[in-house]
Structures are given as C-alpha cells and as structure tokens.
Scaffold this active site. Structure first.
Site, PDB file in Angstrom:
ATOM      1  N   HIS A 192      -9.252   1.011   5.141  1.00  0.00           N
ATOM      2  CA  HIS A 192      -7.936   1.093   6.037  1.00  0.00           C
ATOM      3  C   HIS A 192      -8.242   2.041   7.052  1.00  0.00           C
ATOM      4  O   HIS A 192      -8.908   3.073   6.987  1.00  0.00           O
ATOM      5  CB  HIS A 192      -6.984   1.574   4.827  1.00  0.00           C
ATOM      6  CG  HIS A 192      -5.489   1.708   5.430  1.00  0.00           C
ATOM      7  ND1 HIS A 192      -5.045   2.640   6.489  1.00  0.00           N
ATOM      8  CD2 HIS A 192      -4.393   0.852   5.430  1.00  0.00           C
ATOM      9  CE1 HIS A 192      -3.753   2.338   6.803  1.00  0.00           C
ATOM     10  NE2 HIS A 192      -3.294   1.209   6.178  1.00  0.00           N
ATOM     11  N   GLY A 227       3.183   1.910  10.816  1.00  0.00           N
ATOM     12  CA  GLY A 227       4.101   3.025  10.586  1.00  0.00           C
ATOM     13  C   GLY A 227       4.966   3.399  11.709  1.00  0.00           C
ATOM     14  O   GLY A 227       5.600   4.511  11.879  1.00  0.00           O
ATOM     15  N   LYS A 262       0.149   4.281  -0.078  1.00  0.00           N
ATOM     16  CA  LYS A 262      -0.621   5.491   0.301  1.00  0.00           C
ATOM     17  C   LYS A 262      -0.292   6.669  -0.391  1.00  0.00           C
ATOM     18  O   LYS A 262      -0.546   6.577  -1.497  1.00  0.00           O
ATOM     19  CB  LYS A 262       0.042   5.768   1.868  1.00  0.00           C
ATOM     20  CG  LYS A 262       0.052   4.528   2.660  1.00  0.00           C
ATOM     21  CD  LYS A 262       0.070   4.376   4.354  1.00  0.00           C
ATOM     22  CE  LYS A 262       0.045   3.018   4.987  1.00  0.00           C
ATOM     23  NZ  LYS A 262       0.220   3.213   6.146  1.00  0.00           N
ATOM     24  N   ASN A 281       0.943  -0.986   0.026  1.00  0.00           N
ATOM     25  CA  ASN A 281      -0.015   0.007   0.008  1.00  0.00           C
ATOM     26  C   ASN A 281       0.991   1.234   0.109  1.00  0.00           C
ATOM     27  O   ASN A 281       1.443   1.448   1.031  1.00  0.00           O
ATOM     28  CB  ASN A 281      -0.774  -0.119   1.282  1.00  0.00           C
ATOM     29  CG  ASN A 281      -1.649   1.242   1.538  1.00  0.00           C
ATOM     30  OD1 ASN A 281      -1.737   1.909   0.608  1.00  0.00           O
ATOM     31  ND2 ASN A 281      -2.330   1.235   2.723  1.00  0.00           N
TER      32      ASN A 281
HETATM   33  P1  PGA Z   1       3.165   0.061   7.424  1.00  0.00           P
HETATM   34  O1  PGA Z   1       1.815   0.304   7.070  1.00  0.00           O
HETATM   35  O2  PGA Z   1       3.581  -1.026   6.819  1.00  0.00           O
HETATM   36  O3  PGA Z   1       4.069   1.478   6.919  1.00  0.00           O
HETATM   37  O4  PGA Z   1       3.461  -0.018   8.837  1.00  0.00           O
HETATM   38  C1  PGA Z   1       0.992  -0.696   6.853  1.00  0.00           C
HETATM   39  C2  PGA Z   1      -0.411  -0.211   6.439  1.00  0.00           C
HETATM   40  O5  PGA Z   1      -0.881   0.953   6.616  1.00  0.00           O
HETATM   41  O6  PGA Z   1      -1.102  -0.834   5.463  1.00  0.00           O
END
Ligand code: PGA
Length: 250
Positions: free
Chosen positions: A93, A169, A11, A9
């Site tokens: 999400h 994150g 984002k 993802n």
């Molecule tokens: P991350 O995000 O791997 O950066 O922790 C995961 C997500 O939100 O799908």
C-alpha cells in the site's frame, strides 16, 4: 468466471466496538454476488475472522513481514495472519511504501511470503501526482508491477490494486478514461509476463476515494474487477452501497 472483489481497508481505524459494522455488512449481503473482504487493523483480525466464520465475508491483514518468524519487533508474519483467520493480506500500500520506505523488492518479498502462507496477496501500485503530471504514470505502474509481483502467480494467489496516490483519501478520482487506460495497461503487462489466461484471471481493483456516488461508474470501466476502499469501508452504511454496485455490475 472470475468473482469481483469489494475490499475494505480500515487502515489504523477501529476497535472492538466497530466489529458491529461487520455484522451489519454481513446481514446486508447474506449471499453476495461478489467477494467481500475487510482488512481491519491487526488487533481485530482474529475477532473479525471469528465473526465471519463460515460466512461470506473474508478477512485480511494490511501488511505482513517477509520472514516467517524471527527478531522483528512489532511485525506480523503471513503465517500469523493466516493463523488468526485471515485469507488475504494487502502488500505495498502506498502508505506503507511512503511511511516505511518499502521498496518494490520489499513488497515482492512480502507478497511471496503471503502466498507461501496460503494468503491471497492484494498488491498495490500507484503513481504520485507529480509522476502523473510529468506523464510518467504508465512507466511508474509498469516498473512497480515488474518489481513488486512475484513469479508464478495465479488469479487465486494475487489481486492487484491500482491506487493513484493523489486519489487516496482526497476525494479526487481519476476520470474513467484514466482508470481504463491504467487497468488496460496492467492487464497487457500481466499478459506479457504470465500469459493471457493468468492475466485474465487476476482481479484488478481500483482504489482511491471510491464511494457510493462514484462506484457504479468506476465498476463499468473495462478491466476493473472491484475496488479497494479506505474511508468508505469503515461503516456498513457507506460500504454496503459500494458492494451492491459491484454486485449489480457482476
Ligand atoms: P480511500 O483509501 O478510499 O480512503 O481513498 C483507499 C485506500 O487507500 O485503499
């Protein structure tokens, strides 16, 4: 046999120049033993899908509207994503739930629209740190599953991602026992509602700070059928070892 799924993802990250990462990813995994999905920002879906055409890389959206079309400025319908070449779309999400106030009912409606358009809905659930500390994790996940997942789903139309909000994150990852507990619980809940065979066919992804260093350990947990990866999906260099760890566990 259910194919495991390594999903990325991006984002709100990535412009045209970053499509080179997809080409690198594809050449690192020409014949993958698992499915690979990248959900770039909507602006890149069409080009990304063109790049992976006929190949092994699947492309998805990060959100869709529940309606097919209409007066919804700035929104994108599932049909539009499909038309642009997407095969999947993430729904619910936690960043959408938080930033845009999306309720379980809204997530369910979006997921229904996705499935109706022929997309696989990657439906996300996950508890906050407060909820975990209050011992409410399974109750929260249970009610999100109940409210967000449409009736009549199959292993081909839906993937479910367990993403504890406090792990996204942050570099914080639940223990393998915590992941196993939630995934086992989700499988049981799905079996109660849809029957054992459908529940067994649905891929359950873990998401939240997955990286090369912890992927193998997470993929060894029972009822984990892949990962939804944010930060570590942005470059082929970071994502490829995660894909390789999933392939090795397949
Ligand atoms: P991350 O995000 O791997 O950066 O922790 C995961 C997500 O939100 O799908």
């Amino acid at each position: 046999m259910k194919r495991k799924l390594a999903a990325g993802n991006w984002k709100m990250n990535g412009t045209g120049a970053d499509l080179a990462e997809l080409a690198r990813l594809v050449s690192a995994h020409p014949d993958p033993a698992c499915e690979i999905l990248i959900c770039p920002p909507a602006t890149l879906v069409h080009r990304a899908a063109g790049l992976s055409q006929g190949g092994t890389l699947k492309i998805g959206g990060q959100d869709c509207h529940a309606a097919q079309s209409g007066a919804h400025t700035g929104d994108i319908s599932a049909d539009m994503l499909r038309d642009a070449g997407a095969s999947h779309v993430i729904t619910g999400h936690s960043e959408r739930r938080q930033d845009h106030g999306e309720s379980d009912a809204a997530v369910r409606a979006k997921s229904e629209a996705a499935i109706a358009a022929g997309l696989v809905a990657v439906i996300c659930v996950g508890e906050s740190l407060e909820q975990r500390e209050a011992g409410q994790t399974l109750a929260v996940i249970g009610s999100q599953l109940e409210g967000s997942i449409p009736d009549g789903i199959t292993g081909d139309s839906v993937v479910i991602a367990y993403e504890p909000i406090w792990a996204i994150g942050t570099g914080k990852v639940p223990t393998v026992e915590q992941i196993g507990e939630v995934h086992g619980f989700m499988r049981d809940r799905l079996a109660e509602r849809f029957g054992r065979s459908v529940a067994g066919a649905i891929r359950l992804l873990y998401g939240g700070s997955v990286k090369a260093a912890n992927a193998a350990e997470i993929f060894a947990v029972g009822d984990v059928d892949g990962a939804l990866v944010g930060g570590a999906s942005l470059t082929a260099e970071d994502f490829s070892p995660i894909v390789a760890a999933l392939e090795a566990s397949s």
